[in-house]
Design a protein around this motif. Structure first.
Motif, PDB file in Angstrom:
ATOM      1  N   TYR A 101       5.577   2.005 -17.481  1.00 14.74           N
ATOM      2  CA  TYR A 101       4.620   1.226 -16.696  1.00 14.74           C
ATOM      3  C   TYR A 101       4.593   1.723 -15.255  1.00 14.74           C
ATOM      4  N   LYS A 102       3.515   1.412 -14.570  1.00 16.58           N
ATOM      5  CA  LYS A 102       3.380   1.633 -13.132  1.00 16.58           C
ATOM      6  C   LYS A 102       2.881   0.331 -12.516  1.00 16.58           C
ATOM      7  N   LEU A 103       3.702  -0.265 -11.655  1.00 14.91           N
ATOM      8  CA  LEU A 103       3.386  -1.546 -11.041  1.00 14.91           C
ATOM      9  C   LEU A 103       3.045  -1.306  -9.575  1.00 14.91           C
ATOM     10  N   THR A 104       1.848  -1.686  -9.183  1.00 14.65           N
ATOM     11  CA  THR A 104       1.386  -1.487  -7.807  1.00 14.65           C
ATOM     12  C   THR A 104       1.305  -2.831  -7.090  1.00 14.65           C
ATOM     13  N   THR A 105       1.947  -2.906  -5.924  1.00 17.49           N
ATOM     14  CA  THR A 105       1.900  -4.106  -5.094  1.00 17.49           C
ATOM     15  C   THR A 105       1.406  -3.739  -3.700  1.00 17.49           C
ATOM     16  N   GLY A 106       1.013  -4.744  -2.947  1.00 20.96           N
ATOM     17  CA  GLY A 106       0.521  -4.508  -1.593  1.00 20.96           C
ATOM     18  C   GLY A 106       0.998  -5.585  -0.636  1.00 20.96           C
ATOM     19  N   THR A 107       0.790  -5.339   0.637  1.00 18.70           N
ATOM     20  CA  THR A 107       1.130  -6.306   1.682  1.00 18.70           C
ATOM     21  C   THR A 107      -0.136  -7.049   2.081  1.00 18.70           C
ATOM     22  N   GLU A 108      -0.074  -8.369   2.065  1.00 17.51           N
ATOM     23  CA  GLU A 108      -1.240  -9.198   2.338  1.00 17.51           C
ATOM     24  C   GLU A 108      -1.881  -8.848   3.678  1.00 17.51           C
ATOM     25  N   GLY A 109      -3.200  -8.680   3.654  1.00 15.35           N
ATOM     26  CA  GLY A 109      -3.950  -8.413   4.872  1.00 15.35           C
ATOM     27  C   GLY A 109      -3.891  -6.981   5.360  1.00 15.35           C
ATOM     28  N   THR A 110      -3.253  -6.092   4.600  1.00  9.99           N
ATOM     29  CA  THR A 110      -3.157  -4.687   4.991  1.00  9.99           C
ATOM     30  C   THR A 110      -3.548  -3.805   3.813  1.00  9.99           C
ATOM     31  N   ALA A 111      -3.674  -2.510   4.096  1.00  8.03           N
ATOM     32  CA  ALA A 111      -3.983  -1.539   3.034  1.00  8.03           C
ATOM     33  C   ALA A 111      -2.720  -0.920   2.458  1.00  8.03           C
ATOM     34  N   GLU A 112      -1.558  -1.408   2.876  1.00  4.74           N
ATOM     35  CA  GLU A 112      -0.290  -0.838   2.406  1.00  4.74           C
ATOM     36  C   GLU A 112      -0.124  -1.061   0.904  1.00  4.74           C
ATOM     37  N   ARG A 113       0.357  -0.032   0.202  1.00  8.05           N
ATOM     38  CA  ARG A 113       0.583  -0.098  -1.228  1.00  8.05           C
ATOM     39  C   ARG A 113       1.975   0.441  -1.555  1.00  8.05           C
ATOM     40  N   CYS A 114       2.635  -0.190  -2.517  1.00  4.50           N
ATOM     41  CA  CYS A 114       3.939   0.254  -3.006  1.00  4.50           C
ATOM     42  C   CYS A 114       3.854   0.392  -4.516  1.00  4.50           C
ATOM     43  N   VAL A 115       4.518   1.405  -5.053  1.00  4.44           N
ATOM     44  CA  VAL A 115       4.451   1.673  -6.493  1.00  4.44           C
ATOM     45  C   VAL A 115       5.860   1.682  -7.074  1.00  4.44           C
ATOM     46  N   GLU A 116       6.055   0.939  -8.129  1.00  2.00           N
ATOM     47  CA  GLU A 116       7.296   0.959  -8.906  1.00  2.00           C
ATOM     48  C   GLU A 116       6.980   1.498 -10.297  1.00  2.00           C
ATOM     49  N   GLU A 117       7.823   2.402 -10.785  1.00  2.00           N
ATOM     50  CA  GLU A 117       7.663   2.921 -12.131  1.00  2.00           C
ATOM     51  C   GLU A 117       8.916   2.611 -12.935  1.00  2.00           C
ATOM     52  N   GLY A 118       8.739   2.421 -14.231  1.00  3.04           N
ATOM     53  CA  GLY A 118       9.874   2.113 -15.080  1.00  3.04           C
ATOM     54  C   GLY A 118       9.455   1.947 -16.517  1.00  3.04           C
ATOM     55  N   THR A 119      10.282   1.252 -17.286  1.00  2.00           N
ATOM     56  CA  THR A 119      10.023   1.036 -18.707  1.00  2.00           C
ATOM     57  C   THR A 119      10.036  -0.455 -19.008  1.00  2.00           C
ATOM     58  N   LEU A 120       8.979  -0.905 -19.646  1.00  2.00           N
ATOM     59  CA  LEU A 120       8.903  -2.282 -20.108  1.00  2.00           C
ATOM     60  C   LEU A 120       9.506  -2.352 -21.509  1.00  2.00           C
ATOM     61  N   SER A 121      10.519  -3.201 -21.685  1.00  2.00           N
ATOM     62  CA  SER A 121      11.118  -3.430 -23.002  1.00  2.00           C
ATOM     63  C   SER A 121      10.638  -4.784 -23.510  1.00  2.00           C
ATOM     64  N   MET A 122      10.008  -4.773 -24.683  1.00  2.00           N
ATOM     65  CA  MET A 122       9.519  -6.016 -25.286  1.00  2.00           C
ATOM     66  C   MET A 122      10.124  -6.173 -26.675  1.00  2.00           C
ATOM     67  N   ALA A 123      10.540  -7.369 -27.007  1.00  2.00           N
ATOM     68  CA  ALA A 123      11.055  -7.686 -28.340  1.00  2.00           C
ATOM     69  C   ALA A 123      10.217  -8.814 -28.920  1.00  2.00           C
ATOM     70  N   LYS A 124       9.899  -8.692 -30.188  1.00  2.00           N
ATOM     71  CA  LYS A 124       9.051  -9.682 -30.843  1.00  2.00           C
ATOM     72  C   LYS A 124       9.517  -9.887 -32.278  1.00  2.00           C
ATOM     73  N   THR A 125       9.670 -11.140 -32.664  1.00  2.00           N
ATOM     74  CA  THR A 125       9.951 -11.485 -34.051  1.00  2.00           C
ATOM     75  C   THR A 125       8.771 -12.291 -34.556  1.00  2.00           C
ATOM     76  N   PHE A 126       8.109 -11.762 -35.587  1.00  2.00           N
ATOM     77  CA  PHE A 126       6.889 -12.385 -36.090  1.00  2.00           C
ATOM     78  C   PHE A 126       7.214 -13.484 -37.092  1.00  2.00           C
TER      79      PHE A 126
END
Length: 487
Positions: A359-384
């Motif tokens: 995944y790539k998660l993009t966040t910003g600072t309120e009222g500014t054009a600043e952007r920060c990016v976090e990358e990593g792995t989303l682990s999901m588990a599901k039992t149907f």
């Protein structure tokens, strides 16, 4: 004023004390004159009321500000009693030994004026001294400022009292007083007071606002298996009619198979554990959707269908898990009919899947054009949801006869035995650059899916790797398994 003012204050057996006041100079209040109430030890509190013609003093604790003002005038004493109250305002402060400042004092019979707004200051205390020959008080306020909040929604001047009238004022919520003015009248031998208020507004934290989440579905890794969640058998060979066989999902299975997700950062900005979402963003971000969970034979996949995971609560969280329970839509009881003359065996089979999605998660600072990016792995588990598999055999269950000398009888408690399943240790998450094995163990503790962990060392710490492991149960007909010990 550049001139120094000396005041001798008598209170019972209290010795003479000297107070210096000069333009711009910080005055440390005399602690031996502190008349704050004992309620100061916890929560909001009111400072003790001063006596007529005596010193008045009130200072809030760090993180608080003046919240209530009460004052009464006495024609007999031609003086005012003050009772000020403090309340938590939620702002951050610096060094507790030097967290506030002091204003200049007014001259007797002269105006008192303090305006903290231009410097983002607000009121956290006040002290005053009475002089009988002047029938007036000199006033001094204590103020502070904070880097965590700004002042907003400010009012104009508000008059608090008339000459010789009572004064009662209570602020709302996170309101603070940012200016105070008073004027003395020699005929009335009293003062009128005016204040200005503002609201404290939290300043936006760096990259504390969600912008988007992108998933790389082409690099998604999905592991799935069919496991047994419960089993039962009914010997109906001697019955004259049909009977019901009821099978329940076992407690052990329900406790070990939660639906969960976890965002594991590998590089970039370290996003907070929780982020409040705007309404516009909350409807656009979510977890990937599962496909293929309805049938035991279809391979599970994930797709870019936005779920309502965060749009309902409008708070993104890094990790979360939900128990396998009926309240979450999972079926726990399965029923089948067993014909007379038959032995019926039923097993509840469910599909369990684990997905690892970059995944790539993009966040910003309120009222500014600043952007920060976090990358990593989303682990999901599901039992149907489970499905019942039934095997009806005509006649009594088969019994294998052995010579008496070697005959053994083993009795299993129902909760200790898993029929047609075997446990298997599997790695489901790889974490690189883990310096110590204790760090790996902590990662396992923090992850609801983790049962075991393993860690590989290397001279170069960047090549040290941690694997999180779990023990899923795999469906294998004709096998029985269980723990070493059970209650």
């Amino acid at each position: 004023s550049d001139q120094c003012t000396m005041r001798i204050i008598m209170a019972g057996m209290v010795a003479n004390m000297l107070i210096l006041a000069s333009t711009g100079e910080h005055l440390e209040p005399l602690r031996m004159l502190d008349n704050s109430s004992a309620a100061e030890k916890g929560g909001n509190f009111a400072c003790s009321e001063n006596a007529w013609d005596s010193h008045q003093y009130c200072l809030c604790r760090p993180g608080q500000a003046i919240h209530t003002l009460h004052s009464e005038f006495s024609s007999k004493h031609e003086d005012r009693k003050w009772r000020l109250g403090c309340a938590d305002k939620g702002y951050q402060y610096g060094n507790t030994n030097n967290w506030y400042g002091s204003s200049n004092l007014n001259h007797f019979d002269g105006d008192f004026s303090w305006n903290g707004f231009p410097h983002s200051q607000f009121l956290v205390g006040m002290q005053s001294w009475h002089k009988d020959s002047k029938e007036d008080r000199e006033y001094q306020v204590f103020y502070t400022t904070t880097a965590s909040h700004s002042l907003t929604d400010c009012t104009g001047w508000q008059k608090l009292n008339t000459y010789q009238g009572n004064l009662d004022y209570t602020l709302e919520g996170i309101e603070v007083i940012t200016a105070l003015f008073s004027r003395h009248d020699n005929d009335e031998e009293d003062r009128e007071f005016w204040i200005k208020n503002c609201r404290l507004k939290q300043k936006p934290s760096k990259c504390g606002e969600m912008v988007s989440i992108e998933y790389d579905y082409d690099k998604a890794i999905i592991e799935q298996e069919v496991v047994s969640a419960g089993a039962g058998i009914l010997d109906n060979t001697n019955a004259q009619s049909e009977n019901t066989l009821t099978v329940w999902v076992t407690r052990d299975f329900a406790e070990s198979h939660s639906e969960s997700y976890s965002f594991g950062r590998t590089s970039g900005h370290e996003t907070a554990v929780k982020i409040e979402l705007s309404t516009a963003v909350a409807t656009k971000v979510g977890l990937p959707s599962w496909l293929g969970g309805a049938s035991l034979d279809i391979t599970v996949t994930v797709t870019s269908g936005v779920t309502t995971t965060w749009s309902e609560s409008q708070t993104w969280t890094r990790t979360e898990s939900t128990e396998y329970s009926e309240t979450n839509g999972n079926k726990f009881q399965f029923i089948t009919n067993c014909k007379p003359g038959y032995t019926c065996k039923a097993t509840i089979l469910v599909k369990s899947a684990i997905a690892s999605i970059p995944y790539k998660l993009t966040t910003g600072t309120e009222g500014t054009a600043e952007r920060c990016v976090e990358e990593g792995t989303l682990s999901m588990a599901k039992t149907f949801n489970g499905q019942m598999m039934v095997n009806d055999t005509f006649g009594a269950p088969a019994i294998t006869s052995r010579p008496p000398a070697t005959t053994t009888t083993t009795t299993h408690k129902a909760e200790c035995v898993s029929t047609d399943i075997v446990p298997k240790l599997k790695s489901y998450k790889t974490i690189r650059r883990v310096r110590k094995h204790s760090d790996c163990q902590e990662r396992c503790e923090e992850d609801d899916l983790c049962d075991y962990w393993k860690w590989k060392t290397n001279k170069n710490w960047k090549r040290r790797t941690c694997w999180l492991m779990r023990v899923p149960k795999r469906y294998m007909p004709n096998f029985v398994s269980g723990p070493k010990k059970c209650g």
